[in-house]
Design a protein around this motif. Structure first.
Motif, short mmCIF file in Angstrom:
data_model
loop_
_atom_site.label_atom_id
_atom_site.label_comp_id
_atom_site.label_asym_id
_atom_site.label_seq_id
_atom_site.Cartn_x
_atom_site.Cartn_y
_atom_site.Cartn_z
N GLN A 1 -6.45 12.26 8.16
CA GLN A 1 -6.39 10.81 8.00
C GLN A 1 -4.96 10.30 8.09
O GLN A 1 -4.70 9.26 8.70
CB GLN A 1 -6.98 10.42 6.64
CG GLN A 1 -8.46 10.60 6.49
CD GLN A 1 -8.89 10.26 5.07
OE1 GLN A 1 -8.70 11.05 4.14
NE2 GLN A 1 -9.45 9.09 4.89
N SER B 1 0.85 -1.19 0.00
CA SER B 1 0.00 0.00 0.00
C SER B 1 0.88 1.24 0.00
O SER B 1 1.99 1.24 0.55
CB SER B 1 -0.92 0.01 1.23
OG SER B 1 -0.15 0.18 2.42
N LYS C 1 0.21 5.26 0.85
CA LYS C 1 -0.73 6.28 1.29
C LYS C 1 -0.10 7.66 1.09
O LYS C 1 0.98 7.93 1.62
CB LYS C 1 -1.14 6.05 2.73
CG LYS C 1 -1.96 4.78 2.92
CD LYS C 1 -2.54 4.63 4.31
CE LYS C 1 -3.44 3.39 4.38
NZ LYS C 1 -4.06 3.20 5.72
N GLU D 1 -0.77 -0.10 -4.21
CA GLU D 1 -2.16 0.34 -4.18
C GLU D 1 -2.16 1.74 -3.57
O GLU D 1 -1.93 1.91 -2.37
CB GLU D 1 -3.02 -0.59 -3.34
CG GLU D 1 -4.48 -0.17 -3.28
CD GLU D 1 -5.32 -1.09 -2.40
OE1 GLU D 1 -6.48 -0.73 -2.13
OE2 GLU D 1 -4.80 -2.13 -1.98
N THR E 1 4.61 5.44 2.53
CA THR E 1 3.99 6.76 2.43
C THR E 1 5.09 7.75 2.03
O THR E 1 6.27 7.42 2.10
CB THR E 1 3.33 7.20 3.75
OG1 THR E 1 2.58 8.40 3.53
CG2 THR E 1 4.36 7.45 4.84
N TYR F 1 0.06 1.26 7.50
CA TYR F 1 0.52 1.58 6.15
C TYR F 1 1.71 0.69 5.82
O TYR F 1 2.34 0.09 6.70
CB TYR F 1 0.94 3.05 6.07
CG TYR F 1 2.31 3.33 6.66
CD1 TYR F 1 3.40 3.57 5.83
CD2 TYR F 1 2.52 3.31 8.03
CE1 TYR F 1 4.67 3.80 6.36
CE2 TYR F 1 3.77 3.54 8.58
CZ TYR F 1 4.85 3.79 7.75
OH TYR F 1 6.10 4.00 8.27
N SER G 1 -3.49 5.19 -2.12
CA SER G 1 -4.62 5.82 -1.45
C SER G 1 -4.26 7.28 -1.19
O SER G 1 -3.21 7.55 -0.59
CB SER G 1 -4.93 5.13 -0.11
OG SER G 1 -5.26 3.78 -0.30
N GLN G 2 -5.10 8.19 -1.65
CA GLN G 2 -4.88 9.60 -1.36
C GLN G 2 -5.68 9.95 -0.11
O GLN G 2 -6.90 9.82 -0.10
CB GLN G 2 -5.30 10.45 -2.55
CG GLN G 2 -4.42 10.23 -3.78
CD GLN G 2 -4.68 11.23 -4.88
OE1 GLN G 2 -5.62 12.02 -4.81
NE2 GLN G 2 -3.86 11.21 -5.91
N VAL G 3 -4.98 10.34 0.93
CA VAL G 3 -5.62 10.60 2.21
C VAL G 3 -5.46 12.07 2.58
O VAL G 3 -4.48 12.72 2.19
CB VAL G 3 -5.04 9.72 3.32
CG1 VAL G 3 -5.32 8.25 3.03
CG2 VAL G 3 -3.53 9.93 3.49
#
Length: 497
Positions: A387, A351, A353, A379, A401, A398, A381-383
């Protein structure tokens, strides 16, 4: 509209009341500023949060500490006008300024200092930089204008540490509401916070020191690069100290209305790795990630060439910096070989993030493509920032990042018992313990070099680049910081010329 247009004066007043007084000035000096920044702070108490955006609003403007860090990164007196250090380096006696009051009228004295430091050190402290105070054994107040800090062991960085935003002095009478109604001793007093839009402050008429030159300051929150560019060009904002659209800097450089300043920051920008998470606990996997990333391509693609490559968690402008960018040169074949050796020859999935800053969002897309080329699928993820703080920083939920660590001289975070990298190494902790008790500069630099080399050898994170400070502001503004030795938009000496 002309920024310097004076109020019109009735002709009759000029004729009847001002004859013989000489020529009137054609303009009135501008005494307010609207400055923009990309991220909204989660709250406004710098002693109770990790977000850099908090300090970027309140540091030196609303809140002050015993010491402060100036634009060159040097320690200066603040609420302490002077101090004496015992021969053994264990006792610091601070002489406090007299006549200082908090914005609500409460008098400042040694009790407020003891309250603030004890609160920061307390077992239940929510201070994000609690480690800054670990060397303190006790805080005593022999009188209202004297504070005696006794240490457990010598601390070479104590005066610098006390200048961080996390060490500002707060009052017990107002501390409970500082997140939404910050009450400090600084040259500006908080006026209001329009969530999602701006924070407003006004000059503190009872300030103990040199008054602010500006009567008002508004800090707008404009995260979108295109919107920031449009707002600057339209004159809706006067300055953007960390401009989020490096692709537009050439346009501003060619426009005589603006000044563009490229400075340095303390922001080590990293592809952070959860060292305790599955395959990432294997050194070979982390080394593979480092070899898979082309730093310069990230700098060119995400930052339009602005940024200095780094190979460890340390600022290149510091005299103790060791250039370790050659430790993991871009080498996709080496990355694939290391993954195969670790048992991931068929690839793996992780992941990624990404918080809101453009360096993270843009850089993340580039890095994801580079990792995919060696068999590492991500994968994305825009947080949002809240968050990220909750899931990544606090919850360590996570794999990867991207973030820029803008705290000054923060290599010590890798030695903490708990931190979101989940890096636990006894040798590194021992290095930090020795550094914390070492005062002599040459010896400190040697230990810092060892620490930098250790982080690179352990490939704790993928170290990308030192974040540049892109400043764009009206050419007539003076006094804004060109560099960022700490997280601050210090407005105390800002004015229009």
């Amino acid at each position: 509209m002309n920024r310097f247009l004076a109020r019109s004066i009735q002709a009759g007043v000029v004729a009847c009341g001002l004859i013989g007084l000489g020529a009137l000035p054609a303009t009135a000096a501008k005494d307010s500023i609207t400055l923009a920044m990309p991220l909204e702070p989660p709250h406004l108490d710098p002693t109770a949060g990790a977000a850099a955006a908090i300090d970027e609003v309140v540091y030196a403007n609303i809140f002050e500490g015993l010491t402060r860090i100036d634009s060159a990164g040097a320690v200066q007196p603040a609420l302490a006008e002077s101090w004496e250090v015992s021969d053994d380096g264990l006792t610091y006696t601070f002489a406090l300024r007299s006549g200082v009051r908090f914005h609500d009228g409460t008098a400042f004295d040694s009790g407020d200092v003891k309250f603030s430091l004890d609160r920061a050190m307390a077992e239940d402290s929510t201070n994000a930089q609690k480690g800054l105070f670990e060397s303190i054994a006790s805080v005593e107040t022999p009188d209202a204008e004297t504070v005696v800090v006794t240490l457990k062991q010598p601390a070479g960085n104590l005066l610098f540490n006390l200048g961080w935003g996390d060490a500002v002095i707060v009052a017990p009478e107002s501390v409970a509401n500082n997140k939404t109604n910050p009450v400090g001793t600084g040259p500006f007093a908080f006026e209001r916070w329009v969530k999602g839009d701006r924070v407003e402050m006004v000059r503190n008429g009872n300030y103990w020191g040199t008054p602010a030159r500006l009567a008002r300051a508004t800090i707008k929150i404009i995260p979108d690069p295109a919107a920031a560019t449009a707002a600057m060009l339209a004159g809706d904002i006067d300055a953007y100290a960390n401009f989020p659209a490096p692709e537009a800097l050439a346009q501003f450089e060619a426009d005589p209305r603006f000044k563009v300043v490229i400075g340095s920051t303390e922001g080590e920008t990293i592809l952070a790795i959860n060292n305790a998470r599955g395959p990432l606990s294997d050194l070979r996997v982390r080394q593979a990630l480092a070899h898979a990333v082309d730093r310069q391509a990230v700098i060119d693609g995400a930052m339009f060439g602005y940024g200095t490559p780094i190979g460890t968690h340390f600022a290149p402008h510091h005299p103790a910096y060791v250039d370790l960018t050659g430790s993991y040169p871009y080498d996709p074949d080496k990355a694939k070989a290391l993954l195969a050796e670790a048992g991931y020859g068929d690839g793996l999935s992780l992941s990624l993030k990404l918080p809101p800053p453009s360096y993270a969002r843009r850089g993340g897309e580039i890095i994801a493509a580079q990792l995919a080329a060696v068999g590492v699928a991500t994968e994305i993820s825009q947080v949002e920032w809240a968050q990220w703080l909750e899931q990544v920083f606090k919850g360590t939920d996570y794999d990867l990042t991207i973030v820029s660590h803008t705290e000054p001289m923060d290599i010590g975070i890798y030695g903490r018992e708990t931190y979101y990298f989940n890096y636990q190494d006894a040798d590194f902790k021992a290095l930090m313990a020795k550094l914390n008790t070492t005062v002599e500069e040459g010896a400190r630099y040697g230990l810092l070099a060892e620490a930098q080399e250790k982080l690179a050898a352990d490939s704790v994170n993928v170290f990308l680049f030192q974040l540049a400070k892109h400043g764009v502001w009206n050419k007539d503004i003076v006094g804004l910081w060109e560099n960022s030795p700490v997280q601050a938009n210090d407005l105390t000496a800002v004015s229009w010329q």
